[in-house]
Design a protein around this motif. Structure first.
Motif, mmCIF file in Angstrom:
data_model
loop_
_atom_site.group_PDB
_atom_site.id
_atom_site.type_symbol
_atom_site.label_atom_id
_atom_site.label_comp_id
_atom_site.label_asym_id
_atom_site.label_seq_id
_atom_site.Cartn_x
_atom_site.Cartn_y
_atom_site.Cartn_z
ATOM 1 N N LEU A 11 0.829 -1.358 0.187
ATOM 2 C CA LEU A 11 -0.080 -0.013 0.011
ATOM 3 C C LEU A 11 0.966 1.353 0.013
ATOM 4 C CD1 LEU A 11 -3.028 0.917 0.355
ATOM 5 C CD2 LEU A 11 -2.652 1.198 2.817
ATOM 6 N N GLU A 12 2.144 1.130 0.856
ATOM 7 C CA GLU A 12 2.633 2.578 0.967
ATOM 8 C C GLU A 12 3.475 2.559 -0.315
ATOM 9 O OE1 GLU A 12 2.763 4.846 3.045
ATOM 10 O OE2 GLU A 12 1.005 3.731 3.923
ATOM 11 N N LYS A 13 3.794 1.592 -1.034
ATOM 12 C CA LYS A 13 4.798 1.692 -2.181
ATOM 13 C C LYS A 13 3.989 2.320 -3.484
ATOM 14 C CE LYS A 13 8.264 -1.777 -1.658
ATOM 15 N NZ LYS A 13 9.074 -2.821 -2.462
ATOM 16 N N ILE A 14 2.739 1.698 -3.386
ATOM 17 C CA ILE A 14 1.840 2.339 -4.441
ATOM 18 C C ILE A 14 1.591 3.987 -4.222
ATOM 19 C CG2 ILE A 14 -0.633 2.350 -5.419
ATOM 20 C CD1 ILE A 14 -0.314 -0.756 -5.067
ATOM 21 N N ARG A 15 1.382 4.055 -2.880
ATOM 22 C CA ARG A 15 1.078 5.229 -2.512
ATOM 23 C C ARG A 15 2.374 6.358 -2.671
ATOM 24 N NH1 ARG A 15 -1.461 7.289 3.262
ATOM 25 N NH2 ARG A 15 -1.394 9.465 3.052
ATOM 26 N N ALA A 16 3.419 5.949 -2.487
ATOM 27 C CA ALA A 16 4.606 6.632 -2.822
ATOM 28 C C ALA A 16 4.818 6.862 -4.454
ATOM 29 C CB ALA A 16 5.909 6.161 -2.355
ATOM 30 N N VAL A 17 4.622 6.012 -5.202
ATOM 31 C CA VAL A 17 4.535 6.378 -6.683
ATOM 32 C C VAL A 17 3.392 7.638 -6.999
ATOM 33 C CG1 VAL A 17 3.995 5.296 -8.789
ATOM 34 C CG2 VAL A 17 5.546 4.292 -7.183
ATOM 35 N N VAL A 18 2.122 7.300 -6.314
ATOM 36 C CA VAL A 18 1.039 8.181 -6.748
ATOM 37 C C VAL A 18 1.741 9.785 -6.370
ATOM 38 C CG1 VAL A 18 -1.311 9.112 -6.112
ATOM 39 C CG2 VAL A 18 -0.564 6.548 -6.684
ATOM 40 N N LYS A 19 2.149 9.647 -5.032
ATOM 41 C CA LYS A 19 2.526 11.280 -4.615
ATOM 42 C C LYS A 19 3.762 11.661 -5.180
ATOM 43 C CE LYS A 19 4.582 13.311 -0.486
ATOM 44 N NZ LYS A 19 4.117 14.511 -0.722
ATOM 45 N N GLU A 20 4.693 10.896 -5.638
ATOM 46 C CA GLU A 20 5.897 11.534 -6.302
ATOM 47 C C GLU A 20 5.457 12.077 -7.772
ATOM 48 O OE1 GLU A 20 10.137 9.949 -8.162
ATOM 49 O OE2 GLU A 20 9.062 8.749 -6.356
ATOM 50 N N GLU A 21 4.642 11.281 -8.254
ATOM 51 C CA GLU A 21 4.278 11.722 -9.616
ATOM 52 C C GLU A 21 3.400 12.957 -9.563
ATOM 53 O OE1 GLU A 21 5.386 11.171 -12.504
ATOM 54 O OE2 GLU A 21 6.569 9.487 -12.076
ATOM 55 N N LEU A 22 2.470 13.239 -8.769
ATOM 56 C CA LEU A 22 1.691 14.551 -8.448
ATOM 57 C C LEU A 22 2.484 15.771 -7.883
ATOM 58 C CD1 LEU A 22 -1.361 12.620 -6.576
ATOM 59 C CD2 LEU A 22 -1.472 13.802 -8.815
ATOM 60 N N ASP A 23 3.403 15.355 -6.977
ATOM 61 C CA ASP A 23 4.222 16.297 -6.549
ATOM 62 C C ASP A 23 5.149 17.089 -7.756
ATOM 63 O OD1 ASP A 23 3.018 15.877 -4.142
ATOM 64 O OD2 ASP A 23 4.905 15.257 -3.267
ATOM 65 N N ASN A 24 5.604 16.010 -8.514
ATOM 66 C CA ASN A 24 6.409 16.403 -9.853
ATOM 67 C C ASN A 24 5.417 17.538 -10.937
ATOM 68 O OD1 ASN A 24 8.680 15.162 -8.936
ATOM 69 N ND2 ASN A 24 8.244 13.225 -10.069
ATOM 70 N N ALA A 25 4.100 17.204 -10.725
ATOM 71 C CA ALA A 25 3.320 17.756 -11.791
ATOM 72 C C ALA A 25 2.875 19.185 -11.107
ATOM 73 C CB ALA A 25 2.108 16.994 -12.054
ATOM 74 N N GLY A 26 3.227 19.416 -9.827
ATOM 75 C CA GLY A 26 2.909 20.686 -9.307
ATOM 76 C C GLY A 26 1.679 20.762 -8.235
ATOM 77 N N CYS A 27 1.118 19.419 -8.082
ATOM 78 C CA CYS A 27 0.089 19.361 -7.111
ATOM 79 C C CYS A 27 0.699 19.464 -5.638
ATOM 80 C CB CYS A 27 -0.483 18.161 -7.002
ATOM 81 S SG CYS A 27 -1.234 17.811 -8.784
ATOM 82 N N LEU A 28 -0.226 19.831 -4.659
ATOM 83 C CA LEU A 28 0.079 20.257 -3.268
ATOM 84 C C LEU A 28 -0.761 19.213 -2.399
ATOM 85 C CD1 LEU A 28 0.014 24.094 -3.312
ATOM 86 C CD2 LEU A 28 1.985 22.541 -3.589
ATOM 87 N N GLU A 29 -0.176 18.756 -1.379
ATOM 88 C CA GLU A 29 -0.898 17.661 -0.517
ATOM 89 C C GLU A 29 -1.420 18.359 0.730
ATOM 90 O OE1 GLU A 29 -0.246 12.978 1.038
ATOM 91 O OE2 GLU A 29 1.555 14.198 0.610
ATOM 92 N N VAL A 30 -2.633 17.888 0.942
ATOM 93 C CA VAL A 30 -3.297 18.377 2.098
ATOM 94 C C VAL A 30 -4.048 17.100 2.831
ATOM 95 C CG1 VAL A 30 -3.766 20.365 1.302
ATOM 96 C CG2 VAL A 30 -5.594 18.855 1.013
ATOM 97 N N GLN A 31 -4.550 17.307 3.885
ATOM 98 C CA GLN A 31 -5.354 16.051 4.562
ATOM 99 C C GLN A 31 -6.625 16.762 5.211
ATOM 100 O OE1 GLN A 31 -3.385 12.763 6.213
ATOM 101 N NE2 GLN A 31 -4.979 12.655 7.881
#
Length: 434
Positions: free
Chosen positions: A50-70
């Motif tokens: 689960l964390e490996k998939i999550r890390a791939v998703v986060k890395e690509e989104l961050d590279n595209a300029g998206c900002l993470e919140v919760q």
């Protein structure tokens, strides 16, 4: 990780209600266990994936300029009433009350909450565009939760929301996210298709779905092999036709004829797919309903143009296995495997086998390779069955051949056994895992 210290409760049998490969093997392999109808706990192996998939998703989104919140998992129902979706979501949205009789919902998605987060905090066109996302728990009270992680009630989802000053800029971001999603699913090692889709309860236009191709997929797709065209049958057929096609098996669909042809002139074909991502062009549906505005170049208030983007993160675990398995168990892709290498000491009473296993384990761990050392006292046959069930991409078998200076490397995907000289083990593994 040492197998003697790991918590991997594998079993020979799966529950009778487990019909799909991913459901069976994830339960049997000790990745998940069922807490209740449509509710699953992630055990150590499942949490790693689960964390490996999550890390791939986060890395690509961050590279595209998206900002993470919760955002809070629990949201006031008043938000949903203001957008008009309180009734539209129906019984899938679980409603709860606190001790003061205030009504809340367990969020199935978060368009309203994200608009409230941005409202009155972004007030000028100069502060746009903005793309915010979270990877958080969601809950949908499915009438018939089934198929394990593919149709659970509680799940982990990435949901993102973008805000724009114009429709043109919103479409630009929509296209950027489409390309970003393609990068994500490609990195995860999946065979997928992007298809035109119905927007459903989310609303908006220009909706696209991302489907992992698998025989067990619930959705029927129409795809062209000559170009990139693809569509969910819901956008082409209606009513009973859709139900009838979705009920057909993969083999039956291959025999079905499609009267329509692609705009490129080529034949169209049916495929089965598992939806793992969905992106929508929302326009001003939510910003208008919730009175979320910004000031344009002339100082005039306008509602935000919006788009929304979702990925089923926990669902992807099951999708990987639906596309990659055999009769013996899981076959993880390299980017999703809980451990890349499994070092199997055939007989822990043999000192040379133990010493080589320990030395190789230390060297691989030092090199940053996710490695399991099977130092358990179980029989070789039991260890091998577990290795195939769990799905380690490569298992180094340190056994009787060691006395001749060789070990074997078992390739889970090809089922090949490669005999390798002891001095070449490390370099061969590093070559294989590239």
């Amino acid at each position: 990780m040492r197998r003697s210290r790991a918590f991997i409760p594998t079993t020979k049998e799966a529950p009778s209600d487990a019909t799909l490969p991913s459901h069976k093997f994830l339960l049997r392999g000790g990745f998940i266990n069922q807490q209740g109808a449509g509710l699953y706990n992630f055990m150590p192996l499942g949490k790693i994936v689960l964390e490996k998939i999550r890390a791939v998703v986060k890395e690509e989104l961050d590279n595209a300029g998206c900002l993470e919140v919760q955002l809070s998992f629990v949201t006031p129902i008043s938000l949903w009433e203001r957008s008009g979706r309180s009734e539209a979501m129906g019984k899938e949205m679980l409603r709860i009350k606190d001790r003061h009789e205030n009504e809340f919902v367990l969020s199935p998605t978060n368009e309203e909450a994200m608009v409230e987060l941005v409202k009155n905090r972004v007030t000028s066109y100069k502060d746009l565009p903005l793309n915010l996302y979270q990877i958080n728990t969601k809950f949908r009270d499915e009438a018939r939760p089934r198929y394990g992680l593919l149709r659970g009630r509680e799940f982990l989802m990435k949901d993102g929301y973008s805000f724009h000053s114009s429709q043109e800029d919103m479409i630009r971001e929509f296209e950027l996210m489409e390309e970003t999603y393609k990068k994500i699913f490609t990195r995860l090692g999946l065979d997928f298709r992007v298809v035109e889709a119905d927007s459903g309860a989310i609303g908006g236009t220009g909706s696209k779905e991302f489907h992992v191709l698998a025989n067990s997929g619930e959705d029927t797709l129409v795809v062209c092999e000559a170009c990139d065209y693809g569509a969910n049958i819901e956008t082409i057929f209606t009513g009973e036709e859709v139900h009838a096609l979705n009920e057909k098996s993969y083999e039956e669909l291959k025999e079905s004829k499609i009267s329509k042809r692609c705009s490129c002139g080529a034949e169209l074909h049916f495929k089965k797919g598992i939806e793992v991502g969905h992106i929508f062009q929302l326009g001003t549906k939510y910003s208008s309903a919730l009175e979320a505005h910004f000031n344009d170049e002339n100082g005039k208030p306008k509602p935000f143009e919006m788009a929304t983007f979702g990925i089923g993160v926990s669902r992807l675990i099951a999708a990987v296995i639906e596309q990659n398995h055999d009769e013996n168990g899981c076959i993880w892709t390299k980017s999703t495997a809980p451990y890349m290498v499994n070092i199997m000491i055939s007989n822990v009473k043999e000192t040379p086998q133990v010493e080589l296993g320990e030395a190789l384990y230390a060297k691989l761990v030092e090199s940053g390779v996710d490695t399991m050392l099977d130092d358990s006292k179980e029989r070789f046959g039991f260890k091998m069955k577990d290795a195939e069930l769990i799905g380690f991409p490569y298992t180094v078998i340190i056994g009787k051949e060691l006395q001749n200076g060789f070990v074997q490397i078992f390739d889970r995907k090809t089922k090949e056994n490669i005999s390798v000289a002891v001095d070449d083990i490390y370099s061969k593994i590093m070559e294989l895992i590239k």
